[in-house]
Enzyme design. Structure first.
Site, mmCIF file in Angstrom:
data_model
loop_
_atom_site.group_PDB
_atom_site.id
_atom_site.type_symbol
_atom_site.label_atom_id
_atom_site.label_comp_id
_atom_site.label_asym_id
_atom_site.label_seq_id
_atom_site.Cartn_x
_atom_site.Cartn_y
_atom_site.Cartn_z
ATOM 1 N N LYS A 15 0.743 -1.226 -0.035
ATOM 2 C CA LYS A 15 0.012 0.055 -0.037
ATOM 3 C C LYS A 15 0.820 1.341 0.097
ATOM 4 C CE LYS A 15 -3.744 -2.818 1.900
ATOM 5 N NZ LYS A 15 -4.758 -2.705 2.602
ATOM 6 N N GLU A 101 -9.494 -0.323 -1.965
ATOM 7 C CA GLU A 101 -9.071 1.061 -1.459
ATOM 8 C C GLU A 101 -9.101 2.042 -2.793
ATOM 9 O OE1 GLU A 101 -5.546 -0.226 0.557
ATOM 10 O OE2 GLU A 101 -6.979 -1.013 2.081
ATOM 11 N N SER A 217 -6.864 -8.987 6.698
ATOM 12 C CA SER A 217 -6.012 -9.262 8.029
ATOM 13 C C SER A 217 -5.478 -10.600 8.095
ATOM 14 C CB SER A 217 -7.080 -8.911 9.462
ATOM 15 O OG SER A 217 -7.490 -7.715 9.164
ATOM 16 N N GLY A 238 -1.702 -7.208 3.436
ATOM 17 C CA GLY A 238 -1.194 -5.993 3.799
ATOM 18 C C GLY A 238 -0.426 -5.849 4.822
HETATM 19 P P1 13P Z 1 -4.668 -6.204 5.418
HETATM 20 O O1 13P Z 1 -3.799 -7.446 5.521
HETATM 21 O O2 13P Z 1 -3.678 -5.186 5.825
HETATM 22 O O3 13P Z 1 -5.834 -6.481 5.951
HETATM 23 O O4 13P Z 1 -4.684 -5.594 4.090
HETATM 24 C C1 13P Z 1 -5.264 -6.531 3.132
HETATM 25 C C2 13P Z 1 -5.114 -5.802 1.674
HETATM 26 O O5 13P Z 1 -5.961 -5.014 1.486
HETATM 27 C C3 13P Z 1 -4.244 -6.385 0.716
HETATM 28 O O6 13P Z 1 -4.527 -5.936 -0.329
#
Ligand code: 13P
Length: 257
Positions: A15, A101, A217, A238
């Site tokens: 991200k 997102e 998560s 993420g």
């Molecule tokens: P998280 O693992 O931080 O929940 O994010 C998942 C994600 O959006 C991967 O693209």
């Protein structure tokens, strides 16, 4: 996972985190923690300015690099955009498309995700197409309708041959960055339904070859259970992909039979 028919893939979506000078150190720390025998394909997807450092750092180790987005246009007057050829010229092999997102922050529509998917495939990149329902959609029993619409739209006019390069990531929006993981049964149910839809669209043989990842998560603690499900072929990670030890622990969880 079902290694007989398809690849297991663990992809890190960084991200909007990290800076270029941190990339080398991250990869150096990760390298010795990678399994000796290859149990999955590992992909790092950092922000654009970190891509050159990432490509350089992973040279000689079995880690691929991907972008988090691309423009649907080939080149020209699109200020602030990044083209496919800029990514492929760097030797990146994957691109994440349609992340929730981007859909939320940048207004990306299903039609746009389809245009980007076709452009990525045309350029030889492997798209990781993200789909997922909101909490409200789940509560109202609309999960599969939403996911089916997203998958069908993203794959519109994708040929059976091109499908071999497509990776689908099921990321329930309510599970992203919240610490609220979907249970293994919930994630399996959706991934199984996605495969059933691919079977309808492309036939059984093509459908069983597509890697379907779970994201939301996912971490060192829950990875093994999620990955033990027959239709979950890996993870799009993420938060837990930002620390080499956490990411390596998820990669290690793919060693199970
Ligand atoms: P998280 O693992 O931080 O929940 O994010 C998942 C994600 O959006 C991967 O693209």
């Amino acid at each position: 996972m079902n290694r007989r028919y398809r690849k297991t893939i663990i992809a890190g979506n960084w991200k909007m985190n990290m800076v270029p000078s941190q990339v080398k150190g991250f990869v150096e720390e990760l390298k010795p923690m990678l399994p000796k025998t290859r149990t999955c394909d590992v992909v790092l997807c950092p922000p654009y300015p970190l891509l050159p450092a990432a490509v350089k750092a992973v040279k000689g180790c079995r880690v691929d690099v991907g972008a988090q987005n691309i423009s649907e246009f080939a080149s020209g007057a699109h200020t602030g955009e990044v083209s496919l050829s800029m990514i492929t010229d760097l030797d990146a092999r994957y691109v994440i498309l349609g992340h929730s997102e981007r859909r939320a922050d940048n207004g990306e529509t299903d039609l746009l995700v389809n245009a980007k998917t076709l452009a990525a495939l045309g350029a030889g990149l492997r798209p990781i197409v993200c789909v997922g329902e909101s909490e409200q959609e789940r509560e109202r029993g609309l999960t599969m309708e939403r996911i089916a619409y997203q998958v069908k739209s993203a794959l519109w006019s994708v040929t059976p041959d091109q499908l071999k390069k497509v990776v689908i990531a099921y990321e329930p929006i309510w599970a992203i960055g919240t610490g609220k993981t979907a249970t293994a049964a919930q994630a399996q149910e959706v991934c199984q339904n996605i495969r059933a839809l691919l079977r309808e669209l492309y036939g059984a043989r093509a459908a069983r070859g597509v890697s379907i990842l779970y994201g939301g998560s996912m971490n060192a603690k829950n990875a093994a259970e999620l990955l033990s499900q027959p239709d979950i072929d890996g993870g799009l990670i993420g938060g837990a992909s930002l620390k080499p030890a956490d990411f390596a622990a998820i990669i290690a969880a793919t060693a199970q039979e």
